[in-house]
Write a protein that holds these residues in place. Structure first.
Motif, PDB file in Angstrom:
ATOM      1  N   ALA A   1       0.871  -1.094   0.028  1.00 21.51           N
ATOM      2  CA  ALA A   1       0.004  -0.101  -0.057  1.00 21.51           C
ATOM      3  C   ALA A   1       0.975   1.192   0.146  1.00 21.51           C
ATOM      4  O   ALA A   1       0.606   2.360  -0.618  1.00 21.51           O
ATOM      5  CB  ALA A   1      -1.039   0.060   1.069  1.00 21.51           C
ATOM      6  N   GLU A   2       1.782   1.348   0.699  1.00 20.01           N
ATOM      7  CA  GLU A   2       2.877   2.244   0.876  1.00 20.01           C
ATOM      8  C   GLU A   2       3.419   2.746  -0.403  1.00 20.01           C
ATOM      9  O   GLU A   2       4.022   3.604  -0.630  1.00 20.01           O
ATOM     10  CB  GLU A   2       3.694   2.182   1.872  1.00 20.01           C
ATOM     11  N   ASN A   3       3.759   1.643  -1.079  1.00 21.17           N
ATOM     12  CA  ASN A   3       4.467   1.518  -2.710  1.00 21.17           C
ATOM     13  C   ASN A   3       3.448   1.728  -3.852  1.00 21.17           C
ATOM     14  O   ASN A   3       3.814   1.942  -4.767  1.00 21.17           O
ATOM     15  CB  ASN A   3       5.133   0.136  -2.781  1.00 21.17           C
ATOM     16  N   GLY A   4       2.422   2.090  -3.253  1.00 21.09           N
ATOM     17  CA  GLY A   4       1.083   2.876  -4.408  1.00 21.09           C
ATOM     18  C   GLY A   4       0.392   1.559  -5.137  1.00 21.09           C
ATOM     19  O   GLY A   4       0.065   1.824  -6.229  1.00 21.09           O
ATOM     20  N   GLU A   5       0.718   0.340  -4.711  1.00 23.38           N
ATOM     21  CA  GLU A   5       0.410  -0.724  -5.454  1.00 23.38           C
ATOM     22  C   GLU A   5      -1.139  -1.128  -5.330  1.00 23.38           C
ATOM     23  O   GLU A   5      -1.631  -1.859  -6.001  1.00 23.38           O
ATOM     24  CB  GLU A   5       1.146  -1.962  -5.344  1.00 23.38           C
ATOM     25  N   LEU A   6      -1.733  -0.796  -4.206  1.00 21.33           N
ATOM     26  CA  LEU A   6      -2.946  -1.205  -4.069  1.00 21.33           C
ATOM     27  C   LEU A   6      -4.156   0.081  -4.074  1.00 21.33           C
ATOM     28  O   LEU A   6      -3.631   1.129  -4.002  1.00 21.33           O
ATOM     29  CB  LEU A   6      -3.035  -1.771  -2.513  1.00 21.33           C
TER      30      LEU A   6
ATOM     31  N   LEU B   1      -7.167 -10.398  -7.233  1.00 23.03           N
ATOM     32  CA  LEU B   1      -6.437  -9.308  -7.588  1.00 23.03           C
ATOM     33  C   LEU B   1      -7.174  -8.003  -8.113  1.00 23.03           C
ATOM     34  O   LEU B   1      -6.791  -6.771  -7.951  1.00 23.03           O
ATOM     35  CB  LEU B   1      -5.296  -9.662  -8.482  1.00 23.03           C
ATOM     36  N   PRO B   2      -7.940  -8.154  -8.839  1.00 22.72           N
ATOM     37  CA  PRO B   2      -8.927  -7.052  -9.523  1.00 22.72           C
ATOM     38  C   PRO B   2      -9.341  -6.249  -8.296  1.00 22.72           C
ATOM     39  O   PRO B   2      -9.678  -4.987  -8.349  1.00 22.72           O
ATOM     40  CB  PRO B   2      -9.830  -7.909 -10.388  1.00 22.72           C
ATOM     41  N   GLY B   3      -9.567  -6.683  -7.391  1.00 19.86           N
ATOM     42  CA  GLY B   3     -10.330  -6.028  -6.229  1.00 19.86           C
ATOM     43  C   GLY B   3      -9.499  -5.180  -5.156  1.00 19.86           C
ATOM     44  O   GLY B   3      -9.996  -4.425  -4.324  1.00 19.86           O
TER      45      GLY B   3
ATOM     46  N   GLY C   1      -3.639  -0.532 -13.464  1.00 21.31           N
ATOM     47  CA  GLY C   1      -2.201  -0.532 -14.112  1.00 21.31           C
ATOM     48  C   GLY C   1      -1.299  -1.479 -13.653  1.00 21.31           C
ATOM     49  O   GLY C   1      -0.559  -1.496 -14.543  1.00 21.31           O
ATOM     50  N   LEU C   2      -1.292  -2.226 -12.483  1.00 20.05           N
ATOM     51  CA  LEU C   2      -0.186  -2.811 -12.138  1.00 20.05           C
ATOM     52  C   LEU C   2      -0.642  -4.284 -12.381  1.00 20.05           C
ATOM     53  O   LEU C   2       0.296  -5.220 -12.619  1.00 20.05           O
ATOM     54  CB  LEU C   2      -0.454  -2.698 -10.677  1.00 20.05           C
ATOM     55  N   LEU C   3      -1.933  -4.674 -12.755  1.00 24.46           N
ATOM     56  CA  LEU C   3      -2.234  -6.073 -13.192  1.00 24.46           C
ATOM     57  C   LEU C   3      -1.496  -6.784 -14.114  1.00 24.46           C
ATOM     58  O   LEU C   3      -1.044  -7.844 -13.964  1.00 24.46           O
ATOM     59  CB  LEU C   3      -3.829  -6.021 -13.348  1.00 24.46           C
ATOM     60  N   PRO C   4      -1.122  -6.075 -15.410  1.00 23.53           N
ATOM     61  CA  PRO C   4      -0.421  -6.544 -16.405  1.00 23.53           C
ATOM     62  C   PRO C   4       0.941  -6.941 -15.954  1.00 23.53           C
ATOM     63  O   PRO C   4       1.743  -8.031 -16.572  1.00 23.53           O
ATOM     64  CB  PRO C   4      -0.435  -5.540 -17.446  1.00 23.53           C
ATOM     65  N   SER C   5       1.411  -6.271 -14.860  1.00 25.27           N
ATOM     66  CA  SER C   5       2.908  -6.503 -14.124  1.00 25.27           C
ATOM     67  C   SER C   5       2.953  -7.776 -13.359  1.00 25.27           C
ATOM     68  O   SER C   5       4.160  -8.219 -13.012  1.00 25.27           O
ATOM     69  CB  SER C   5       3.430  -5.463 -13.859  1.00 25.27           C
ATOM     70  N   LEU C   6       1.959  -8.326 -12.866  1.00 20.20           N
ATOM     71  CA  LEU C   6       1.959  -9.319 -11.967  1.00 20.20           C
ATOM     72  C   LEU C   6       1.772 -10.730 -12.567  1.00 20.20           C
ATOM     73  O   LEU C   6       1.307 -10.929 -13.717  1.00 20.20           O
ATOM     74  CB  LEU C   6       0.744  -9.236 -10.957  1.00 20.20           C
TER      75      LEU C   6
END
Length: 202
Positions: A133-138, A183-185, A190-195
Motif C-alpha cells: 500500500a505504501e508503495n502505491g500498488e493497492l 487481485l482485481p479487487g 495499471g499494475l495487473l499486467p505486471s503481476l
C-alpha cells in the motif's frame, strides 16, 4: 559444520517431527498418541523422550517450525512478493509433513499455543500488504489488516478443499484461481499486467 553426533541428533529430531506432523495432519492432534509417533518414526522410545518429553512438546516444536516458510521471497513489487509467498507456502505444504501437521494444529487449536502460527502469519501478511500500500500498488480502499484476514481465510479454504479433493496435488492451480479473483479487487488497474501468475518457487 555440525559434528557427526549433532548431525544425527538433528536428523532424528526431524524424523520425529515428520512422523508427528503426518499424524497430526491426517487424524488430528487429539487422536494422535505418543505411541503412534514412536511407531511411525521408528525411533526407540528412549530416543523419543530424550528429544521430546511429551506429545505436547512435539506439537510445540512443529508450531515453531513455520518461521522459515513465511519469509516472503524478494520481488520488485511488494504485491508480487505476497503472491510468491502464497505459492511458496503451497509448494512446501504439498511435500512437508511438518507443515501439514502445523496447518492442522492451527485449524484444530486443541491447545491455545496451536493458534500462534495463524497469528504470526497474519502479522506477516499485514506487514507485506501495508508495504504494498505504501508503495502505491493497492487501491485506496484496501485496508491491510482486513485484506490479510481475507487472504489468509481464502488460502486456508483453498488448501483444505485441495486436500479433500486431490490430496493437494492441484494446490498451485487453486492458488492461481484464488489470485485471479482477488487481485482485481485490491491492485491498482495499471499494475495487473505486471503481476505474474503463477509465481512458483525456483
Amino acid at each position: 559444520m555440525a559434528q557427526p553426533q549433532q548431525a544425527r541428533s538433528i536428523k532424528t529430531r526431524r524424523t520425529i517431527l515428520e512422523a508427528a506432523g503426518a499424524l497430526f495432519g491426517a487424524i488430528g492432534y487429539a487422536a494422535t498418541t505418543t505411541e503412534m509417533i514412536i511407531e511411525r518414526s521408528g525411533v526407540p522410545r528412549g530416543t523419543m523422550y530424550f528429544h521430546f518429553p511429551s506429545k505436547e512438546a512435539v506439537a510445540d516444536a512443529i508450531v515453531a517450525a513455520e518461521a522459515d516458510v513465511i519469509v516472503p521471497p524478494v520481488r520488485r513489487l511488494k504485491l508480487q512478493s505476497l503472491i510468491a509467498l502464497t505459492y511458496r507456502y503451497a509448494d512446501v505444504l504439498m511435500h512437508d509433513p511438518v507443515l501439514q501437521g502445523l496447518v492442522r494444529l492451527s485449524v484444530d487449536r486443541v491447545q491455545p499455543s496451536h493458534g500462534e502460527p495463524w497469528r504470526t502469519a497474519h502479522r506477516s501478511l499485514t506487514e507485506l500488504i501495508r508495504a504494498a500500500a505504501e508503495n502505491g500498488e493497492l487501491l485506496p480502499s484496501v485496508e491491510p489488516e482486513r485484506f490479510a484476514t481475507v487472504l489468509q481465510s481464502a488460502f486456508t479454504g483453498v488448501q483444505l478443499s485441495s486436500q479433500v479433493s486431490t490430496n493437494r496435488k492441484d494446490l498451485p492451480e487453486r492458488v492461481t484461481d484464488m489470485w485471479r479473483y482477488l487481485l482485481p479487487g485490491v491492485a491498482i488497474p495499471g499494475l495487473l499486467p505486471s503481476l505474474s501468475l503463477p509465481d512458483l518457487p525456483d
